[in-house]
Design a protein around this motif. Structure first.
Motif, PDB file in Angstrom:
ATOM      1  N   LEU A 178      -0.933  22.645 -21.761  1.00  0.00           N
ATOM      2  CA  LEU A 178       0.207  23.160 -21.003  1.00  0.00           C
ATOM      3  C   LEU A 178       0.173  22.663 -19.563  1.00  0.00           C
ATOM      4  O   LEU A 178       1.202  22.285 -19.013  1.00  0.00           O
ATOM      5  N   GLU A 179      -1.006  22.638 -18.948  1.00  0.00           N
ATOM      6  CA  GLU A 179      -1.121  22.150 -17.576  1.00  0.00           C
ATOM      7  C   GLU A 179      -0.699  20.681 -17.488  1.00  0.00           C
ATOM      8  O   GLU A 179       0.059  20.292 -16.596  1.00  0.00           O
ATOM      9  N   GLU A 180      -1.156  19.861 -18.443  1.00  0.00           N
ATOM     10  CA  GLU A 180      -0.779  18.452 -18.453  1.00  0.00           C
ATOM     11  C   GLU A 180       0.719  18.298 -18.656  1.00  0.00           C
ATOM     12  O   GLU A 180       1.385  17.511 -17.975  1.00  0.00           O
ATOM     13  N   ARG A 181       1.264  19.040 -19.596  1.00  0.00           N
ATOM     14  CA  ARG A 181       2.688  18.925 -19.903  1.00  0.00           C
ATOM     15  C   ARG A 181       3.542  19.321 -18.699  1.00  0.00           C
ATOM     16  O   ARG A 181       4.503  18.638 -18.357  1.00  0.00           O
ATOM     17  N   HIS A 182       3.167  20.424 -18.036  1.00  0.00           N
ATOM     18  CA  HIS A 182       3.912  20.833 -16.834  1.00  0.00           C
ATOM     19  C   HIS A 182       3.801  19.777 -15.745  1.00  0.00           C
ATOM     20  O   HIS A 182       4.777  19.471 -15.064  1.00  0.00           O
ATOM     21  N   ALA A 183       2.628  19.209 -15.562  1.00  0.00           N
ATOM     22  CA  ALA A 183       2.412  18.219 -14.511  1.00  0.00           C
ATOM     23  C   ALA A 183       3.162  16.919 -14.781  1.00  0.00           C
ATOM     24  O   ALA A 183       3.505  16.200 -13.849  1.00  0.00           O
ATOM     25  N   LEU A 184       3.431  16.614 -16.044  1.00  0.00           N
ATOM     26  CA  LEU A 184       4.051  15.339 -16.407  1.00  0.00           C
ATOM     27  C   LEU A 184       5.548  15.441 -16.704  1.00  0.00           C
ATOM     28  O   LEU A 184       6.168  14.458 -17.097  1.00  0.00           O
ATOM     29  N   VAL A 185       6.131  16.606 -16.502  1.00  0.00           N
ATOM     30  CA  VAL A 185       7.575  16.778 -16.727  1.00  0.00           C
ATOM     31  C   VAL A 185       8.337  15.757 -15.898  1.00  0.00           C
ATOM     32  O   VAL A 185       8.070  15.564 -14.721  1.00  0.00           O
ATOM     33  N   GLY A 186       9.279  15.067 -16.540  1.00  0.00           N
ATOM     34  CA  GLY A 186      10.107  14.069 -15.867  1.00  0.00           C
ATOM     35  C   GLY A 186       9.562  12.656 -15.932  1.00  0.00           C
ATOM     36  O   GLY A 186      10.272  11.704 -15.622  1.00  0.00           O
ATOM     37  N   LYS A 187       8.321  12.493 -16.334  1.00  0.00           N
ATOM     38  CA  LYS A 187       7.742  11.152 -16.488  1.00  0.00           C
ATOM     39  C   LYS A 187       8.245  10.526 -17.786  1.00  0.00           C
ATOM     40  O   LYS A 187       8.600  11.220 -18.733  1.00  0.00           O
ATOM     41  N   PHE A 188       8.268   9.206 -17.811  1.00  0.00           N
ATOM     42  CA  PHE A 188       8.601   8.486 -19.040  1.00  0.00           C
ATOM     43  C   PHE A 188       7.320   8.157 -19.779  1.00  0.00           C
ATOM     44  O   PHE A 188       6.304   7.837 -19.159  1.00  0.00           O
ATOM     45  N   ILE A 189       7.390   8.231 -21.105  1.00  0.00           N
ATOM     46  CA  ILE A 189       6.269   7.802 -21.936  1.00  0.00           C
ATOM     47  C   ILE A 189       6.774   6.755 -22.917  1.00  0.00           C
ATOM     48  O   ILE A 189       7.954   6.736 -23.267  1.00  0.00           O
ATOM     49  N   ALA A 190       5.883   5.882 -23.349  1.00  0.00           N
ATOM     50  CA  ALA A 190       6.206   4.861 -24.351  1.00  0.00           C
ATOM     51  C   ALA A 190       5.483   5.233 -25.632  1.00  0.00           C
ATOM     52  O   ALA A 190       4.279   5.463 -25.635  1.00  0.00           O
ATOM     53  N   LEU A 191       6.250   5.313 -26.721  1.00  0.00           N
ATOM     54  CA  LEU A 191       5.721   5.596 -28.052  1.00  0.00           C
ATOM     55  C   LEU A 191       6.148   4.468 -28.973  1.00  0.00           C
ATOM     56  O   LEU A 191       7.294   4.013 -28.924  1.00  0.00           O
ATOM     57  N   GLU A 192       5.227   4.004 -29.811  1.00  0.00           N
ATOM     58  CA  GLU A 192       5.572   2.926 -30.739  1.00  0.00           C
ATOM     59  C   GLU A 192       6.660   3.408 -31.686  1.00  0.00           C
ATOM     60  O   GLU A 192       6.609   4.527 -32.192  1.00  0.00           O
TER      61      GLU A 192
ATOM     62  N   ALA B 254      10.903   1.078 -16.858  1.00  0.00           N
ATOM     63  CA  ALA B 254      10.450  -0.232 -16.360  1.00  0.00           C
ATOM     64  C   ALA B 254       8.957  -0.204 -16.038  1.00  0.00           C
ATOM     65  O   ALA B 254       8.236  -1.166 -16.330  1.00  0.00           O
ATOM     66  N   GLU B 255       8.477   0.887 -15.471  1.00  0.00           N
ATOM     67  CA  GLU B 255       7.054   1.011 -15.169  1.00  0.00           C
ATOM     68  C   GLU B 255       6.235   1.037 -16.465  1.00  0.00           C
ATOM     69  O   GLU B 255       5.169   0.430 -16.543  1.00  0.00           O
ATOM     70  N   CYS B 256       6.758   1.712 -17.476  1.00  0.00           N
ATOM     71  CA  CYS B 256       6.081   1.734 -18.781  1.00  0.00           C
ATOM     72  C   CYS B 256       6.037   0.326 -19.384  1.00  0.00           C
ATOM     73  O   CYS B 256       5.014  -0.083 -19.945  1.00  0.00           O
ATOM     74  N   ILE B 257       7.138  -0.399 -19.274  1.00  0.00           N
ATOM     75  CA  ILE B 257       7.195  -1.768 -19.796  1.00  0.00           C
ATOM     76  C   ILE B 257       6.136  -2.635 -19.131  1.00  0.00           C
ATOM     77  O   ILE B 257       5.434  -3.386 -19.807  1.00  0.00           O
ATOM     78  N   GLU B 258       5.992  -2.516 -17.814  1.00  0.00           N
ATOM     79  CA  GLU B 258       4.959  -3.277 -17.100  1.00  0.00           C
ATOM     80  C   GLU B 258       3.572  -2.962 -17.636  1.00  0.00           C
ATOM     81  O   GLU B 258       2.757  -3.861 -17.851  1.00  0.00           O
ATOM     82  N   GLN B 259       3.293  -1.684 -17.840  1.00  0.00           N
ATOM     83  CA  GLN B 259       1.984  -1.274 -18.339  1.00  0.00           C
ATOM     84  C   GLN B 259       1.730  -1.856 -19.730  1.00  0.00           C
ATOM     85  O   GLN B 259       0.630  -2.314 -20.025  1.00  0.00           O
ATOM     86  N   LEU B 260       2.750  -1.822 -20.586  1.00  0.00           N
ATOM     87  CA  LEU B 260       2.598  -2.362 -21.939  1.00  0.00           C
ATOM     88  C   LEU B 260       2.323  -3.862 -21.885  1.00  0.00           C
ATOM     89  O   LEU B 260       1.439  -4.365 -22.579  1.00  0.00           O
ATOM     90  N   GLN B 261       3.085  -4.576 -21.060  1.00  0.00           N
ATOM     91  CA  GLN B 261       2.902  -6.022 -20.951  1.00  0.00           C
ATOM     92  C   GLN B 261       1.526  -6.372 -20.399  1.00  0.00           C
ATOM     93  O   GLN B 261       0.912  -7.336 -20.847  1.00  0.00           O
ATOM     94  N   GLU B 262       1.024  -5.573 -19.457  1.00  0.00           N
ATOM     95  CA  GLU B 262      -0.318  -5.810 -18.916  1.00  0.00           C
ATOM     96  C   GLU B 262      -1.379  -5.696 -20.010  1.00  0.00           C
ATOM     97  O   GLU B 262      -2.412  -6.349 -19.942  1.00  0.00           O
TER      98      GLU B 262
END
Length: 81
Positions: free
Chosen positions: A22-36, A56-64
């Motif tokens: 729950l703490e992680e979920r509350h802290a990450l509200v509004g962030k984008f995640i990439a799922l296959e 776009a930030e997720c795309i960069e991370q995936l490409q890295e």
């Protein structure tokens, strides 16, 4: 809601969104995640492969990491309930 200083978003990589605390979920509200993206050929595990302020930030991370962003969907995390 800002990310709590006690929660490192990188700790969510490789984990299923449903298994975030729950703490992680509350802290990450509004962030984008990439799922296959699911296909019958891949049957991917529903794991977070990238997390960021934008798709776009997720795309960069995936490409890295040498992953093809076209094989992923980008979802904004909402509140846990």
């Amino acid at each position: 809601m800002a990310v709590s200083s006690r929660v490192d978003p990188r700790q969510a990589i490789g984990r299923a969104p449903e298994l975030l605390t729950l703490e992680e979920r509350h802290a990450l509200v509004g962030k984008f995640i990439a799922l296959e993206i699911y296909t019958p050929q891949t049957l991917p595990l529903r794991r977070i492969e990238a997390i960021g302020e934008s798709a776009a930030e997720c795309i960069e991370q995936l490409q890295e990491r040498g992953l093809d962003p076209l094989r992923f969907e980008f979802v904004r995390l909402g509140p846990p309930y």
